[in-house]
Each structure stands twice: as structure tokens, then as C-alpha cells.
Scaffold this motif. Structure first.
Motif, short mmCIF file in Angstrom:
data_model
loop_
_atom_site.label_atom_id
_atom_site.label_comp_id
_atom_site.label_asym_id
_atom_site.label_seq_id
_atom_site.Cartn_x
_atom_site.Cartn_y
_atom_site.Cartn_z
N TYR A 150 27.35 41.21 43.11
CA TYR A 150 26.74 40.04 43.74
C TYR A 150 27.70 38.84 43.77
CZ TYR A 150 23.96 35.76 43.93
OH TYR A 150 23.49 34.51 44.23
N HIS A 151 28.12 38.36 42.63
CA HIS A 151 28.94 37.15 42.54
C HIS A 151 30.38 37.51 42.92
CE1 HIS A 151 30.88 33.58 40.96
NE2 HIS A 151 29.68 33.04 40.71
N ARG A 152 30.75 37.28 44.19
CA ARG A 152 32.00 37.80 44.72
C ARG A 152 32.82 36.72 45.41
NH1 ARG A 152 30.56 42.26 48.56
NH2 ARG A 152 30.49 40.73 50.24
N ASP A 153 34.12 36.70 45.07
CA ASP A 153 35.10 35.89 45.81
C ASP A 153 35.93 36.85 46.66
OD1 ASP A 153 34.17 33.70 44.43
OD2 ASP A 153 35.80 33.67 42.97
N GLU A 154 36.29 36.41 47.87
CA GLU A 154 36.99 37.28 48.81
C GLU A 154 38.33 36.67 49.22
OE1 GLU A 154 34.24 37.73 52.02
OE2 GLU A 154 32.55 38.07 50.66
N ALA A 210 45.82 42.44 53.93
CA ALA A 210 45.49 43.15 52.70
C ALA A 210 44.37 42.37 52.02
CB ALA A 210 46.71 43.24 51.79
N TYR A 211 43.31 43.05 51.64
CA TYR A 211 42.13 42.38 51.09
C TYR A 211 41.99 42.61 49.59
CZ TYR A 211 40.55 41.58 55.89
OH TYR A 211 40.46 41.17 57.20
N CYS A 212 41.35 41.64 48.97
CA CYS A 212 41.04 41.74 47.55
C CYS A 212 39.70 41.05 47.29
CB CYS A 212 42.15 41.07 46.72
SG CYS A 212 41.82 41.05 44.94
N TRP A 213 38.94 41.63 46.39
CA TRP A 213 37.64 41.06 46.02
C TRP A 213 37.59 40.93 44.51
CZ3 TRP A 213 38.62 45.00 49.33
CH2 TRP A 213 38.24 44.82 50.68
N THR A 214 37.07 39.81 44.03
CA THR A 214 36.89 39.63 42.59
C THR A 214 35.40 39.43 42.30
OG1 THR A 214 37.14 37.21 42.62
CG2 THR A 214 39.15 38.53 42.40
N TYR A 215 34.96 39.95 41.16
CA TYR A 215 33.55 39.90 40.80
C TYR A 215 33.41 39.31 39.40
CZ TYR A 215 33.41 43.25 44.63
OH TYR A 215 33.58 43.87 45.85
N GLN A 216 32.38 38.50 39.22
CA GLN A 216 32.20 37.82 37.95
C GLN A 216 31.92 38.79 36.82
OE1 GLN A 216 28.69 35.24 37.46
NE2 GLN A 216 30.08 33.62 36.78
N GLN A 217 31.19 39.88 37.11
CA GLN A 217 30.81 40.85 36.09
C GLN A 217 31.14 42.25 36.55
OE1 GLN A 217 26.69 40.55 34.96
NE2 GLN A 217 26.81 42.14 33.40
N ALA A 218 31.70 43.05 35.66
CA ALA A 218 32.07 44.42 36.00
C ALA A 218 30.84 45.23 36.37
CB ALA A 218 32.80 45.08 34.83
N LEU A 219 30.98 46.05 37.40
CA LEU A 219 29.94 46.96 37.90
C LEU A 219 28.77 46.23 38.55
CD1 LEU A 219 29.84 49.51 34.93
CD2 LEU A 219 31.27 49.56 36.97
N LEU A 274 45.93 34.24 53.30
CA LEU A 274 45.37 33.94 54.62
C LEU A 274 43.93 33.48 54.55
CD1 LEU A 274 46.73 37.04 56.59
CD2 LEU A 274 47.77 34.77 56.40
N LEU A 275 43.20 33.91 53.53
CA LEU A 275 41.78 33.59 53.42
C LEU A 275 41.38 33.59 51.96
CD1 LEU A 275 38.85 33.29 54.65
CD2 LEU A 275 38.71 35.78 54.49
N ALA A 276 40.59 32.57 51.57
CA ALA A 276 39.99 32.52 50.24
C ALA A 276 38.56 32.02 50.42
CB ALA A 276 40.77 31.61 49.31
N ARG A 277 37.60 32.89 50.19
CA ARG A 277 36.19 32.52 50.35
C ARG A 277 35.50 32.71 49.00
NH1 ARG A 277 34.54 35.80 54.54
NH2 ARG A 277 35.05 34.18 56.06
#
Length: 391
Positions: free
Chosen positions: A294-298, A282-291, A309-312
Motif C-alpha cells: 500500500y504505502h508506496r513511493d515510485e 528503469a523503475y523502482c518502487w519502495t514500500y514502507q513495510q515488507a510484504l 526522471l520521476l519521483a512520486r
């Protein structure tokens, strides 16, 4: 035939063969550029009042509220997105009839604010036309992609044809002679505007191709890394289905949400993908600014136990991977904020004008040649011609 004339012929026939596709793709791209700003004004359900003392509801609560009137949809197939304290959260799913549905909810109360059928939404249709021309995906990839590649070739050949031979011509090539006849104005619009937007239009075209052909993006990322490879960035987590695991004590989306908020505390936007059937992570992505994408943690999680299992993280990514992450924001211009979007809009609009002015230019020359041919005198008997000459 000289080299420049050969380039001119190539430029002409490539333009005529792909002009319609380039016009449609460029025009829809210009329309789509300000879709967030326009929708924020016309769709009030996209925003909510921020509540500093009230935490946002867990994803499972939002899923339950969104699917209350869609009992045939499994929670594990939904996409849940948080857009920050002043925006509504969304739950996306495809219903049993195949309708792509987006539900907007108040993230503090769980109240459903609006439900959209994306297959009928204006900007969704514009985006689909921009990407596929409403053709089957397998065909659209080559029709749109091939036309954009040809457009890049035309930008280069256009610069070759535009380049002035003498210094005295340079000033003329940089300006539009507005007081001239319409044919000359059209000529200047095609050549002068084409010169000014060539580099930026090339960037928009390339970033679009990167979405259609990931191998091109991979090559660009490799070049940005100076030819170095980072194998760890290509590693995808795997789920061992033979290993016995204990199911998470809470709903998996809630486990994911709690974990990523702790590890990416500055994230404004959180996107939780489908939690699956137990075979895939199951994947999740977080972004520094809404919409902004670019700045993404995975993150990746075990679909049963919720184990990480993974944090990038963005900070630890290579230069090439960061370049790949910013591709969408560069393509839309939002990498530079509102000013970047204005530039992307104008460049896209002017790129849409090039096939029009180019076709008018070709048509005008074609008709001009036909009229000249029609005015040529018909050859008669020699004695008649000689008699006329003596009169």
C-alpha cells in the motif's frame, strides 16, 4: 411470473453456469491468503539474521551471485528485491529455457540460500489457478472476470430473495437451524451465510476485478477523487534516445538503490525492476513495510545515465491513487494485518461453499419434484375411478 420468481430463476441459472469457476477462484483465494505466513514456517531461507553494523550488498553484487550459474541471463532483465533487515533478498529472472526462477540470497554476504523454479512452486500454481484457471491469459480474463461479475450480481439477487417479507421471519433468516433435516440445514447454510458475507465478498470480488480490468479501477479512483482528475499522476517519463548522455559511473541498479534509500529512508522493502536496453526508463518502487504494497513511493531513472526522471511519493498522491495502491492489500485482507487476513480467509472459504450449497439446494428440489410426479395416480376409465370411490 412475479418479479421475485424471475429474480429467483436468474439467480439459479447464473449460479449453475458459473458455480464451478466461483468455487475454484474462492477456494484458491482462501488457500493463498496465508501464503507468506506458511512459507515463513516451511521455507527457512526466507529469513536471515539482522546485522546492524553490516550494510546490505549492492544490487549488482546480488545479481552477480544469483546469475553465477545462469550465464545466459542478462543482468538488465532481473528484478532485485530487498525485504528488510531480517529477510533474505531475492533476484528474479526467466532463464533461456523460459523457466521463471527466484533466487534467495543473504543480503549481507551474497550467499545463495535457495533457488526456486516458480513454475513448480505450490503457491505459484495456486495463484495462477486463482487468476487464470491455467487458461491462456486472453481467455482467462473473460472467463474469470465474467464469472466474478456474475457472482456480484448473484450477491445482489441473493439478498433480494433472502429479504424476509414479515418481521416474524427475520430471526429465522439470521440463524441456522442445526437440529433440522439436512435439506433445511443446507438451505440455511446457503441463505444465512450468504447474507453475512455478502458485503465483504463483494469487496473481495471488486478488488479482484480491478486487477483484471484496470478501467474499473480508474473509474473507482476518479470517484474517490470526487470527479477531479490529476493529470500529473498519469504522466509517464520518456527517454530521449537521440540525446547524448554519459553512462553512469557505477552499475545502474547500484545508482538506483543508493538514490531511493536517500529519498525514502523509511522504506523497508525496495523493488528494482529491469534496467532495460536504453529505450525505456528503469523503475523502482519502495514500500514502507515488507510484504505490504500500500504505502508506496515510485521512481523512474534514465536507463543509461541513471538520472532521476520521476519521483512520486505516497504522501503527495491523491486519495484515488492511494486507494488504487491499497487494492492488493485489501484484496488479500492484509491491509488490516493478521485479523484482516483471517477475515479474508473465512469469507473466501464461505464464498466457495455457496455454489456447493446452492447446487445441492437445486438438486434436492429437482428430485423432490420428480418423486412427487412419480407418486401421482394414473388416470383410468371413469367407471373404475367411480367404483374405487364407492368402495
Amino acid at each position: 411470473m412475479t418479479i421475485k420468481k424471475a429474480i429467483g430463476k436468474l439467480h439459479l441459472w447464473l449460479g449453475l453456469s458459473t458455480g464451478l469457476v466461483v468455487f475454484i477462484v474462492s477456494l484458491t483465494g482462501a488457500i493463498f491468503t496465508f501464503q507468506d505466513e506458511i512459507r515463513d514456517v516451511t521455507e527457512p531461507w526466507r529469513k536471515v539474521e539482522a546485522q546492524a553494523t553490516t550494510p546490505m550488498l549492492r544490487p549488482s553484487r546480488l545479481q552477480a551471485a544469483a546469475l553465477a550459474t545462469h550465464p545466459g541471463v542478462a543482468k538488465t532483465t532481473t528484478w532485485v528485491t530487498y525485504f528488510g533487515p531480517e529477510r533474505s533478498a531475492t533476484v528474479f529472472f526467466t532463464d533461456p529455457a523460459g523457466t521463471p526462477t527466484l533466487v534467495y540470497l543473504n543480503p549481507y554476504t551474497g550467499r545463495v540460500l535457495q533457488e526456486l523454479d516458480l513454475s513448480r512452486h505450490f503457491f505459484s500454481i495456486v495463484q495462477e489457478i486463482h487468476m487464470t484457471l491455467l487458461l491462456p491469459e486472453a481467455i482467462a480474463k473473460w472467463v474469470v472476470g465474467g464469472s466474478v461479475i456474475i457472482f456480484l450480481v448473484m450477491l445482489v439477487t441473493g439478498l433480494v430473495l433472502w429479504w424476509p417479507k414479515r418481521k416474524q421471519e427475520r430471526k429465522q433468516r439470521f440463524t441456522i437451524k442445526w437440529g433440522a433435516r439436512w435439506r433445511r440445514i443446507n438451505y440455511d447454510l446457503h441463505n444465512v451465510l450468504g447474507f453475512y458475507i455478502a458485503s465483504l465478498a463483494g469487496v473481495l470480488a471488486l478488488t479482484g476485478l480491478f486487477m483484471l480490468f484496470p478501467v474499473m479501477l480508474d473509474a473507482t479512483m476518479w470517484a474517490a477523487n470526487g470527479g477531479r482528475t490529476y493529470p500529473q499522476e498519469k504522466v509517464l517519463p520518456k527517454v530521449d534516445t537521440l540525446q547524448a548522455v554519459t553512462a553512469a559511473a557505477q552499475p545502474l541498479p547500484d545508482v538506483i538503490y543508493r538514490t531511493v534509500l536517500r529519498r525514502s529512508p523509511g522504506a523497508e522493502m525496495v523493488l528494482i525492476g529491469p534496467t532495460g536496453t536504453g529505450k525505456d526508463p528503469a523503475y523502482c518502487w519502495t514500500y514502507q513495510q515488507a510484504l505490504h504494497y500500500y504505502h508506496r513511493d515510485e521512481y523512474a531513472f534514465h536507463p543509461v545515465s541513471g538520472q532521476l526522471l520521476l519521483a512520486r511519493f505516497h504522501a503527495g498522491k491523491s486519495a484515488g491513487m492511494k486507494l488504487g495502491d491499497m487494492n492488493y492489500d485489501v484484496h488479500t485482507g492484509q491491509i488490516l494485518g493478521l485479523g484482516g487476513k483471517i477475515v479474508a480467509f473465512l469469507v473466501s472459504l464461505l464464498a466457495a461453499s455457496l455454489p456447493v450449497t446452492g447446487t445441492l439446494l437445486w438438486w434436492g428440489r429437482r428430485n423432490k419434484k420428480a418423486k412427487k410426479s412419480a407418486r401421482l395416480p394414473v388416470a383410468g376409465p371413469p367407471q373404475v375411478a367411480n367404483r374405487k370411490a364407492l368402495q
